[in-house]
Design an enzyme around this catalytic site. Structure first.
Site: not given
Ligand code: SF4
Lengths: 291, 608
Positions: B441, B545
């Protein structure tokens, strides 16, 4: 002059606040000396007089500008594995305890009283530190460093609560409630430690606790990302503060904390009043039920 | 409609089947659900306790059943089948279904009850207590929903519906056997953005930014309270029990009147309350007594039990303090829970904020701990490996690292600036090609050539800054919105194994690299590629994630590690999900044998 720094939990910050008080007293020329009646710790420091004491009092001694000595930590339990502990009194191993073997409480009380007596006659102000929480209902009867010391020597106390995890007001109030009534009047004040943000938000809560308990708030210590060697385990700071630098690094961190406390309006006047009150109290009350 | 009728007719003919384990989608709602009526014979029942009327795009009304669990209760299904037999009903649409529905609802529907778990401090063990209760009650056949009105968390997870809830409630929902946790369970999520400002996410959607003052002054008394009330009411309509988790301490008397996370929520839910205290730090009796006594009388009477959690060593010794405690406080101690090592996602970021390392394995994986690090839980599966995770805050912390993880961040630009000034950025650049590096991310965004923030969304000022330059990629922070997507797919490297993960971030990247994954998101079923990879340089980057949760990518990444001249052996690795499941069972066992469950059932209004 004398004062006892208690914590609402084991890592509330007693050692650091105690060191901060030592540093302040030293700056004011009041000749402080640290004292912790009883210490349970894996890490000890070899003193020049050939004994060993806990790391916390070593740092506090530095804060006072003193060399660590065994009287600062008369009773030390060192875990030696398998549920056993070595009981050290006056810097010398006395006996192995645990697994059914009870400590020699009389020897401990004698060691505490003698060490304290020597320190208080040699110095202007004894800054005592408690151990764990003073409100452990399951341990209260065997306590030496908290309510035990208050009862033995009538030392006035302030309570440090760590607000970082929350529940600090409850911790202060609950500790005050649980501390036995005979020594409760010795609880004079409290300190809120490790606060992040604008302390004015705490105002209502602080006033409420002052009303409920009669204790006074000495101040709110801001959270600072300082690295202090831990009292119970040095592991967190291991590798961060090394060798000869330890002392210097510790002292400069401590000065930073003291400056921040002063800037945050910490009531050092009140602190000195409390330590003074202890002086007069010793001559006016007889809190010696343990004798 | 006709096609649905046909399905219902088939179901009526087939009779009661219980759970349909052969179905590919099973269980679509919860473990143990009854699948007799995949298509509901009552449709549309127009009963707003069970479903709701939605207005379609063209203004048409559609009866939505997406939250209805009633039709998946065994007792309801068996009742319908027996009534259908008794009355001789064979066709969907038979008007007598109205009567069957009315009778079924009268017999089997009731509003659920709520129980709240508050903690004397943060990290008291509220989350795991709720998780344990969810699992215990689930095992006893109840349908249970976790709830936390307000969560201050940097560990959020995307739901299947593309909203965002806290990791703790996701795990609790899993403990309850629920397959589709949703934002009703965590209506207010606070995500710290700076030192004082938080982004408030309501029902999964970004709402607005507040500082402490405006949050308590405007949000809480205004929309906050009604959001809590409505969501609890919603859950009570659908579940047997709502197990609520508090936030922080319920006895913060300076903000008591504006607290909607603890006793305020219990009041809205008319819930009894259990207080959990972590014994580990000492002072537990004082924390418990002080917490109870500082709570005003009218709320205090809700507290029906105290649980002392995390007692190490001899619990008997601890118990000797209990009689005096009960005498002082008047609330019974209903549990003394011994310390247990459970593998569960980190409760919140505070738990990891102060530690230098996690795990005791041989390989050193350095995870850069930026000041605004987010989604710590991404790292959790690594702790199960032969790995020590070192939280790197200085360049020296990367010395001797066998691999580097650049985790997510709440603010990529600010944390990249921090990386540069701390000297960590250059250190990472110098290790390029020498050790495997993965960015997740925000960490992935940093790996690019350039980050553009023309409107100052991340940094407050308009600027463009160079990234780590590990990938040919440009990220632009365009508007104040984020992609929140739950995805599954496969690796485009290694053995092509399956992966799952979720995306939630600001900014869009233009990537001129080989993609790492092919993914299908669970919401709109789009098939796209994600991430970047340079196998020869051991560089990996992804927006997903939770990418270490499943075995394939974790083992692929770890297998690139060389430690002491040897390749990392990941042959024993397991899926994190299976391990979680085992640990939830173990957790429930420990609680069940150390907690007075009869007292808990009484609080829930059940006399077992
Ligand atoms: S809300 Fe439930 S009972 Fe009503 S029609 Fe839909 S599935 Fe059937």
């Amino acid at each position: 002059m004398r004062i006892l720094v208690l914590g609402t939990s084991s890592d509330a910050g007693k050692t650091v606040i105690g060191a901060m008080i030592c540093r302040h007293m030293a700056r004011r020329g009041l000749d402080p000396v640290p004292f912790k009646a009883f210490n349970l710790s894996l890490n000890s420091y070899a003193t020049k007089d050939g004994g060993e004491i806990g790391m916390g009092q070593t740092f506090q001694a530095w804060a006072c500008g003193l060399e660590p000595e065994t009287d600062m930590n008369p009773v030390l339990y060192k875990p030696s594995g398998g549920g056993r502990m070595q009981m050290i009194v006056g810097g010398r191993p006395l006996m192995d305890i645990g697994n059914g073997v009870e400590p020699d409480r009389e020897a401990a009380v004698r060691g505490i009283r003698e060490a304290y007596g020597r320190l208080s006659s040699a110095h202007g102000c004894v800054v005592c530190e408690g151990s764990g929480s003073p409100a452990e209902l399951n341990l209260m009867s065997s306590d030496l460093a908290n309510t035990g010391l208050m009862r033995l020597l009538g030392v006035p106390a302030v309570l440090v609560a760590d607000i970082e995890r929350g529940g600090a007001f409850a911790a202060i109030y609950g500790t005050w409630r649980i501390i036995p009534e005979d020594v409760r009047p010795l609880l004079k004040g409290f300190v809120i430690n490790r606060f992040r943000g604008d302390a004015s938000i705490l105002g209502d809560g602080i006033r409420r606790i002052e009303e409920l308990t009669g204790m006074r708030c000495l101040g709110v210590i801001p959270y600072l990302p300082l690295r202090f060697p831990e009292e119970d385990s040095l592991s967190r700071s291991e590798g961060r503060l090394q060798g000869e630098d330890v002392r210097q690094a510790f002292l400069s961190n401590l000065d930073e904390l003291l400056d921040a406390a002063e800037a945050g309006g910490f009531d050092f006047r009140l602190l000195e009043d409390i330590t003074d009150e202890g002086q007069s109290r010793r001559t006016t009350t007889r809190l010696t039920t343990d004798e | 409609m006709d096609c649905i009728k046909k399905k219902v007719n088939e179901e009526l003919q087939r009779g009661w089947i219980g759970s349909d384990l052969a179905c590919n989608y099973h269980p679509c709602h919860f473990t143990g659900q009854d699948c007799t009526f995949c298509y509901c014979p009552f449709y549309p029942c127009h009963d707003t306790d069970l479903g709701e009327m939605l207005v379609g795009r063209r203004g048409n009304e559609v009866w939505s059943c997406s939250d209805c669990l009633f039709i998946h209760r065994t007792e309801v299904c068996q009742f319908i089948i027996s009534e259908v037999g008794r009355l001789g009903v064979t066709e969907a649409g038979d008007p007598r279904f109205m009567d069957i529905f009315a009778e079924a609802k009268k017999r089997f529907w009731h509003e659920g009850s709520a129980l709240m778990v508050v903690g004397a401090t943060s990290d008291a063990g509220k989350s795991i207590t709720v998780a344990a209760l969810c699992r215990i009650l689930h095992r006893r056949g109840y349908i249970v929903a976790p709830f936390k009105s307000q969560n201050m968390s940097l560990n959020a997870k995307a739901t299947r519906m593309g909203t965002e809830i806290a990791m703790a409630q996701t795990v609790q929902a899993k403990a309850a056997g629920l397959k589709t946790p949703d934002s009703h369970m965590n209506p207010i999520l606070l995500k710290p953005k700076g030192d004082t400002v938080s982004q408030v996410v309501v029902c999964g959607k970004p709402y607005a930014d507040y500082d402490v003052e405006s949050y308590y002054g405007e949000f809480v008394p205004g929309p906050g309270r009604s959001i809590v009330r409505e969501n609890i009411a919603f859950l009570k309509r659908h579940y047997d029990f709502v197990l609520m988790e508090g936030a922080g301490s319920p006895a913060e008397i300076n903000i008591y009147d504006v607290d909607i996370a603890n006793m305020g929520a219990a009041r809205e839910a008319d819930a009894d309350v259990i207080l959990v205290v972590n014994v580990e730090w000492g002072g537990a009796f004082a924390y418990a007594l002080g917490t109870i006594e500082l709570i005003p009388e009218e709320d205090r009477r809700r507290i029906k039990g105290v649980v002392f959690n995390n007692v190490r060593g001899d619990t008997e010794r601890f118990r000797t303090g209990i009689p005096e405690f009960e005498r002082l406080c008047g609330v019974p101690v209903i549990g003394v829970i011994p310390h247990g090592d459970f593998v569960l996602p980190s409760e919140d970021s505070e738990a990891l904020r102060s530690v230098a390392t996690m795990g005791h394995g041989r390989c050193r994986i350095a995870a850069v701990r930026y000041p605004r690090i987010a989604n710590f839980t991404d790292l959790d599966p690594l702790f199960l490996e032969d790995v020590t995770v070192v939280f790197a805050e200085r360049p020296e912390d990367l010395d001797g690292a066998d691999a580097i993880v650049l985790p997510g961040t709440k603010n990529t630009v600010q944390d990249l600036l921090w990386m540069e000034s701390a000297g960590i950025a250059d250190k990472v650049r110098s290790l390029r090609g020498k050790v495997p590096i993965v960015g997740i991310c925000g960490g992935y965004q940093m790996m690019g050539r350039e980050l553009r923030d023309p409107e100052g969304i991340e940094g407050g000022v308009s600027r463009t800054l160079p990234g780590l330059g590990l990938f040919d990629m440009t990220t632009t922070f365009g508007d104040y919105s984020k992609r929140v997507v739950n995805s599954e797919g496969r690796m485009l490297v290694g053995d092509g194994g399956d992966i799952t993960g979720y995306e939630l971030h600001m900014g869009m990247s233009e990537v001129r690299e080989e993609p790492l994954f092919e993914i299908t998101n669970n919401f709109d079923r789009d098939r796209v590629t994600d991430g970047a990879v340079r196998e020869n340089e051991m560089l990996y980057g992804t927006y997903l994630h939770g990418i270490f949760d499943r075995k394939p990518f974790r083992t692929h990444f770890l297998s690139r590690i060389t430690h002491g001249g040897e390749r990392y052996d990941a042959s024993d690795s397991r899926d994190y999900d299976d391990i979680l499941e085992e640990n939830l069972e173990r957790l429930a066992d420990v609680f069940e044998s150390n907690l007075d469950m009869d007292a808990v059932m009484r609080m829930l209004g059940v006399g077992e």
